[in-house]
Design a protein around this motif. Sequence first.
Motif, PDB file in Angstrom:
ATOM      1  N   UNK A 140      17.398   0.203  -1.440  1.00 59.06           N
ATOM      2  CA  UNK A 140      16.605   1.047  -2.313  1.00 59.06           C
ATOM      3  C   UNK A 140      16.749   2.516  -1.984  1.00 59.06           C
ATOM      4  N   UNK A 141      17.954   2.935  -1.611  1.00 63.03           N
ATOM      5  CA  UNK A 141      18.153   4.325  -1.210  1.00 63.03           C
ATOM      6  C   UNK A 141      17.870   5.274  -2.367  1.00 63.03           C
ATOM      7  N   UNK A 142      18.267   4.894  -3.568  1.00 64.71           N
ATOM      8  CA  UNK A 142      18.006   5.753  -4.728  1.00 64.71           C
ATOM      9  C   UNK A 142      16.517   5.966  -4.936  1.00 64.71           C
ATOM     10  N   UNK A 143      15.741   4.902  -4.735  1.00 69.55           N
ATOM     11  CA  UNK A 143      14.289   5.026  -4.890  1.00 69.55           C
ATOM     12  C   UNK A 143      13.705   5.974  -3.841  1.00 69.55           C
ATOM     13  N   UNK A 144      14.190   5.893  -2.614  1.00 69.79           N
ATOM     14  CA  UNK A 144      13.700   6.772  -1.557  1.00 69.79           C
ATOM     15  C   UNK A 144      14.090   8.224  -1.820  1.00 69.79           C
ATOM     16  N   UNK A 145      15.278   8.433  -2.357  1.00 73.89           N
ATOM     17  CA  UNK A 145      15.703   9.793  -2.708  1.00 73.89           C
ATOM     18  C   UNK A 145      14.829  10.351  -3.835  1.00 73.89           C
ATOM     19  N   UNK A 146      14.458   9.479  -4.779  1.00 75.49           N
ATOM     20  CA  UNK A 146      13.564   9.924  -5.857  1.00 75.49           C
ATOM     21  C   UNK A 146      12.198  10.306  -5.302  1.00 75.49           C
ATOM     22  N   UNK A 147      11.708   9.522  -4.346  1.00 76.56           N
ATOM     23  CA  UNK A 147      10.423   9.851  -3.710  1.00 76.56           C
ATOM     24  C   UNK A 147      10.522  11.205  -3.017  1.00 76.56           C
ATOM     25  N   UNK A 148      11.608  11.430  -2.310  1.00 71.42           N
ATOM     26  CA  UNK A 148      11.799  12.714  -1.614  1.00 71.42           C
ATOM     27  C   UNK A 148      11.794  13.878  -2.605  1.00 71.42           C
ATOM     28  N   UNK A 149      12.400  13.671  -3.771  1.00 66.01           N
ATOM     29  CA  UNK A 149      12.490  14.740  -4.777  1.00 66.01           C
ATOM     30  C   UNK A 149      11.127  15.129  -5.346  1.00 66.01           C
ATOM     31  N   UNK A 150      10.135  14.255  -5.210  1.00 67.01           N
ATOM     32  CA  UNK A 150       8.820  14.582  -5.765  1.00 67.01           C
ATOM     33  C   UNK A 150       8.147  15.721  -5.008  1.00 67.01           C
ATOM     34  N   UNK A 151       8.452  15.877  -3.720  1.00 61.57           N
ATOM     35  CA  UNK A 151       7.924  17.018  -2.952  1.00 61.57           C
ATOM     36  C   UNK A 151       8.810  17.248  -1.733  1.00 61.57           C
ATOM     37  N   UNK A 152       9.990  17.855  -1.930  1.00 59.17           N
ATOM     38  CA  UNK A 152      10.951  18.008  -0.824  1.00 59.17           C
ATOM     39  C   UNK A 152      10.519  19.006   0.234  1.00 59.17           C
ATOM     40  N   UNK A 153       9.475  19.787  -0.032  1.00 53.53           N
ATOM     41  CA  UNK A 153       9.004  20.747   0.970  1.00 53.53           C
ATOM     42  C   UNK A 153       7.938  20.132   1.879  1.00 53.53           C
ATOM     43  N   UNK A 154       6.988  19.410   1.303  1.00 53.04           N
ATOM     44  CA  UNK A 154       5.862  18.870   2.068  1.00 53.04           C
ATOM     45  C   UNK A 154       6.218  17.570   2.795  1.00 53.04           C
TER      46      UNK A 154
END
Length: 372
Positions: A140-154
């Motif tokens: 599920x790497x794509x899903x984790x990358x999408x989660x990261x994109x939701x707030x890449x700073x925090x």
Amino acid sequence: EVGGLHRLVQLARTSKTPVICICNEEQSSSIRTLARHTLHIRFYRPGVAAVVPRLRQICAREGFKRVEETALRTVALAANGDIRSMINNLQLLRSDRDVLALADIRGPDLSSPFGKASEKRNVFELFAKFFSPERKHLCGLDELLDIFDEDPEMLPLLVEENLDNFRSPLRPTPEAQKEALGQAMEYILLSQKIKAMMLESTFDSQALKPYHALTSCIIPGYIMRGTSTTRPRFPTVLGELSKCRRQRRMLEELTARLCESEAIGHDMVDERDVTSRLATELSTLLVPPLALAGSNRTLLEHVSVPFVLDVMDRYNLVLEDWAFLLELHQQRTGQDLARNVTAVAKAALTRAYHKRRESEEGGPVKRNKAVQ
């Protein structure tokens, strides 16, 4: 305002009707004080199993001829516990159909027509997904990358701050926990180098972004995967940064006011003078009268508070400067003078300060924050 919590507790004790208080942060010191005198009821997001029967009733009343159970569960999952969002999505679906099927909600790519906005997940829910104990391998790497994109700073800050909160049978001893923590920190240090490269104009930041996600959140979370042992901590670095900015602003304003004061005259002082000398000198003038008076309201009203206010006028100080000067003094000497001043004295100073300012201005003025 100072004393407000005490009055609220008194009201709750004597009121013949229920007093309902709502808060978002139950760990706040003031809320913990209030909780000792109240019935503390926690509310959580409703689960899918709890809301699906109600959604089925709504569908029947709104005229759906057939409703698939899996479709209702998908509607509930997409809203992530937000009941209003679930009802709005059902209304949207009912506008052009009378059968609710999973095929109508999810396309061939299993995507939801409601989009990510309907999920309304906060960062504390998102960052915990990197540490899920069910991640037996990097699937599920794509899903984790999408989660990261939701707030890449925090999210990287939250992961770093809470690495040691997670425990797992895979790390049964303190030595194993420390070893895993060291491995995770190596990736986080690498992510910080990647972040620095992303800020340079010579590198393609978008091309480096997946590597930043891997090294800052995904791999450290995989190494430390397990069950959290405590509530997630807010990133310390943000609190320190906010505190530094506030102190810088207040120091600049305090220095400017001192230069214009009657006591300083035309002698110029700079910020170094304030932090190294004046903060201590003024603290010894502003605190002892209030500390000696304790909770004696008569002594406070007629002697201590008027003396302190006269000193503040001579040095052109506002109410916030009282606490800020004590903060500077504590940073320099390690002495917390404020603990010697009672809440009654602080409240008396706040009231007298505003009363004097209103009389000087000839009417009500904007009130500053009360002395804490």
